[in-house]
Design a protein around this motif. Structure first.
Motif: not given
Lengths: 140, 569
Positions: B349, B351-353, B356-357, B359-360, B362-364, B366-367, B391
């Motif tokens: 759990n 690790v998943a967060i 994802e964080e 990843g988030w 990375e998303d941000l 990109e902007e 991973k």
């Protein structure tokens, strides 16, 4: 379920209900999905998920198996009674194939293990709401 | 037995062996001794009684015959005496009657004579020239004058041949003679001489002084003679049973004596004891041989059986203990599995967060990219690294979970290559530490097999761990190969081979025995390979080992598969 199919045809945004007792995980997942045109509603327990589900229709449900108040399998059984055609993707951190397989037997669309690639999850969500009739052909 | 040490166990088994042995001996020997003893005693008694009865009957019968013979001859002479007529010439009288007697009885009577009161034989008929012979001093004559009739002992007398005399006193107003007849000794002797029993049984007649009245050359000691001639020793049957030892030869004899009624003679039957009891002794020896054979059989059973029982018992105990240990081991593994599953879930759990964080972010980012930041590349690299490491954590937890959930004995269709790869990845780190390389040659065409994945995993893990342990100092290579067996039909074979130090030959035979270990105390239970052996047996397969010191060790496992399972993928 006709209403879901109808919804799917008429709008680009997919409505997903995310069910997990890990608030931090749901928050970030929800944010990331919304950037990819997937609208998500968060439920932090099984009970809350069922309450939300009574009020609103969703295209897909992403369900954690191990939660404090009510187990994912139990929630799945109730969802399948409420809306038998509503696709449910199991997302579990337990990694137990036995539980996941039980979920599939109870009518879940598919399952993924946490942590998973976002792209995989999105792919599964799209498959679930777009190709529900071919669900058995879907690889893991 | 579970908590005892091997020495205590050994003592227990030894004591048990001795207890069983003693019990077998008591239970077997007691009735055998009792039965043999009773039979032996009773048989002896009965045989002796029977033999004595038989001999007595024989002696009595022959005594009667001799008595009858003598009585008859006495009767004959008495008849002749009654016919005596003083007016008739005595020679003619004797001749006439001797002829008659000879006609009637053959040559039983040798001669007849008339003796006057002075002992002078005034008339004689017979083959010798004994007319006017003087018997006045002869022992028989003295006795004959004192009683109506008299039968003398055997003596040689004037003629020089053994004979005996029957005499009748003829006493009337004008005469007082004695009629005497000589009985042919040969005829009388043949009555006794023809009696035989067994090989050595003979009969003879003696007078009360112990002098032989028949031809046999027999030596008789005084004690024997005085015993058999003592009337007090005779029972109602007028026989006496005794034993005699020959003074010269030392031979022992069984003797039966019987008093004759009409003369003071004794009929004696004598048989060598060895001959008389030979059948009894043969039987006794046979019984003894049987008894000894029985003893040997009991002793053999008492020595072999308890050992075999205790060996089986000990093997069963060991097996039981191994099974108990296996249960404990399985339980331990299950507990570890549950613990691992819990931890893995708890880690998954966060690790998943984390992922994802990242990843988030990375998303941000990109902007932000269009605006261009100095450290943008470094941010991206760092986020990617977080993702990669996340991973990696996932892989670790998944392996743990996979191990945990397979730790049961429920059977499943298993692709053995996958199981091997899982274990290889689990043990890779340890192998690397010990400078061991694990090579796999896996045949992709091998069929699925229906086994417990967890148990198979345990077997392979155990063999790999053992190989790594063996090569921890030297390093080396472990080669794992899977293929379809060429030797056993419908079997696949897994070969796990190392180039380690090898196993000495004397250890090789005991390698699958429970509690056999060469590892230091506390490091190995000695159960690993025994459990592996049990698991493979249960699967219907077999496991063998080949090893050469200095070259390496090779374990081979054959597992059966069914043709159908090949397709049931």
């Amino acid at each position: 379920m006709d209403s879901v199919a109808h919804t799917q045809k008429n709008k680009d945004v997919i409505d997903v209900l995310l069910v997990d007792d890990e608030k931090g995980y749901l928050d970030v997942l929800s944010n990331r999905l919304s950037r990819r045109f997937i609208h998500s509603t968060k439920a932090f327990s099984g009970t809350q998920a069922l309450q939300i589900l009574r009020k609103k229709d969703f295209d897909v449900i992403v369900l954690d198996l191990k939660m404090e108040d009510m187990g994912g399998i139990e929630v799945l059984k109730i969802i399948k009674k409420m809306a038998p055609e509503l696709p449910v993707i199991i997302l579990t951190g337990h990694g137990s194939q036995t539980a996941a397989k039980e979920g599939i037997e109870l009518g879940a669309f598919d399952y993924l293990s946490k942590p998973c690639e976002l792209t995989d999850l999105i792919k599964k969500i799209k498959q679930a709401c777009g190709k529900t009739s071919d669900m058995l052909d879907t690889p893991e | 037995m579970m908590t005892t040490s091997p020495t205590e166990r050994e003592i227990f088994y030894q004591a048990l062996t001795i207890r069983i042995r003693i019990l077998i001996m008591i239970v077997s020997f007691f009735p055998m001794l009792l039965t043999t003893g009773i039979l032996f005693y009773k048989f002896n008694q009965l045989y002796t009684e029977k033999m004595q009865t038989h001999t007595l009957e024989l002696v009595q019968k022959h005594s009667l015959e001799i008595d009858t013979f003598l009585l008859e001859k006495l009767g004959n002479i008495r008849y002749v005496a009654r016919q005596f007529d003083n007016n008739q010439p005595p020679s003619a009288f004797l001749k006439y009657h001797l002829e008659n007697l000879r006609n009637e009885y053959g040559d039983v009577f040798t001669d007849l004579g008339l003796v006057n009161q002075n002992g002078i034989q005034f008339a004689y008929e017979g083959p010798f020239k004994l007319e006017n012979a003087d018997y006045s001093l002869a022992h028989w004559f003295i006795n004959a004058t004192q009683r109506p009739y008299y039968i003398s002992d055997v003596f040689t007398g004037l003629r020089g041949y053994p004979h005996f005399i029957i005499s009748i006193r003829i006493a009337s107003a004008d005469v007082n003679y004695i009629l005497r007849a000589t009985v042919n000794f040969g005829a009388f002797n043949s009555l006794v001489e023809n009696i035989h029993i067994g090989k050595t049984g003979i009969a003879f007649i003696i007078n009360t002084k112990g002098q032989l009245q028949t031809k046999k050359e027999i030596s008789l000691n005084r004690a024997f003679v005085s015993f058999i001639t003592d009337p007090r020793n005779y029972d109602d049957n007028e026989t006496v049973f005794t034993r005699q030892q020959d003074d010269i030869t030392g031979k022992k004899y069984l003797c039966v004596a019987s008093m004759l009624k009409h003369i003071n003679w004794l009929m004696v039957f004598r048989q060598d004891i060895n001959d008389a009891f030979s059948e009894l002794w043969k039987t006794q020896i046979l019984t003894l041989i049987c008894f000894i054979a029985g003893c040997i059989a009991i002793l053999s059973v008492a020595f072999i059986l308890p050992k075999s029982i205790v060996r089986r018992l000990s093997a069963a105990d060991e097996k039981n203990e191994a099974m108990n240990q296996q249960v404990v081991e399985s339980g331990r593994l299950a507990t570890i599995g549950e613990l691992a599953a819990g931890i893995a879930h708890e880690i998954n759990n966060p690790v998943a967060i984390m992922i994802e964080e990242a990843g988030w972010m990375e998303d941000l980012l990109e902007e932000e990219e269009s605006e261009g930041t100095k450290n943008m590349d470094e941010f991206k690299r760092s986020l990617k690294q977080i993702n990669t490491q996340g991973k990696r954590c996932k892989e670790i937890t998944h392996k743990l979970l996979s191990f945990a959930r397979k730790n049961d004995s429920t059977t499943n269709d298993v692709q053995i290559n996958d199981t091997i790869m899982e274990i290889v990845s689990l043990t890779a780190q340890m192998a690397k530490y010990n400078n061991v390389l694990i090579k796999t040659i896996l045949n992709k065409n091998i069929p699925y097999i229906r086994i417990s994945p967890s148990e198979m995993q345990q077997v392979i893990l155990n063999l790999i761990n053992n190989a790594i342990d063996a090569m921890e100092k030297t390093g080396g290579t472990i080669t794992i190969e899977t293929k379809i067996s060429q030797i056993e039909a419908n079997h696949l074979v897994i070969t796990i081979e190392d180039d380690g130090p090898g196993i000495p030959k004397n250890n090789l035979d005991r390698i699958f025995d429970p509690f056999f270990t060469t590892k230091p105390v506390g490091k190995g239970t000695g159960l690993g390979l025994s459990i592996c052996y049990g698991i493979i047996q249960k699967m219907g397969g077999k496991i063998d080992v080949n090893s050469q010191v200095g070259v390496g060790t090779r374990f081979r496992i054959w597992i059966p598969f069914q043709e159908e399972t090949k397709k049931s993928i």
